[in-house]
Design a protein around this motif. Sequence first.
Motif, PDB file in Angstrom:
ATOM      1  N   GLN A   2       0.826  -1.188   0.000  1.00 38.61           N
ATOM      2  CA  GLN A   2       0.000   0.000   0.000  1.00 38.61           C
ATOM      3  C   GLN A   2       0.869   1.251   0.000  1.00 38.61           C
ATOM      4  O   GLN A   2       2.001   1.230   0.474  1.00 38.61           O
ATOM      5  N   ARG A  47      -3.021   0.692  -3.995  1.00 37.35           N
ATOM      6  CA  ARG A  47      -2.284  -0.571  -3.921  1.00 37.35           C
ATOM      7  C   ARG A  47      -1.285  -0.541  -5.057  1.00 37.35           C
ATOM      8  O   ARG A  47      -1.620  -0.147  -6.186  1.00 37.35           O
ATOM      9  N   GLN A  68      -6.901   1.230  -3.565  1.00 37.07           N
ATOM     10  CA  GLN A  68      -6.972   0.300  -2.452  1.00 37.07           C
ATOM     11  C   GLN A  68      -8.437   0.037  -2.133  1.00 37.07           C
ATOM     12  O   GLN A  68      -9.196   0.968  -1.954  1.00 37.07           O
TER      13      GLN A  68
END
Length: 70
Positions: A2, A47, A68
Motif C-alpha cells: 500500500q 495498492r 486500495q
Amino acid sequence: MQATAYTYDPETRSGSVLLDDGTPVPFDAAAFDAGGLRLLRPGQRVRIECEGAQDAPEGLRVSLVTLQTF
C-alpha cells in the motif's frame, strides 16, 4: 503493498506515490494504465506492485498502481 498517491500528471499519466515510511517512488504511464484507473488524486490510498529494490542502483519502481479496496 500500500502507498499514498503523492503526485499525478493527467497529461502524461505518471506521478509518484509515498510509501508508508515516506519514501517517494515514481510510476509511469504503463503502471498507471495497468491498474485500469482514469484519475488519481493526491492523498488517495493505493495498492501498488513494485519491481527492483530501494537499495539497487536503478531503485524501486512501481509496475502497477490501482485503488486500495477494503
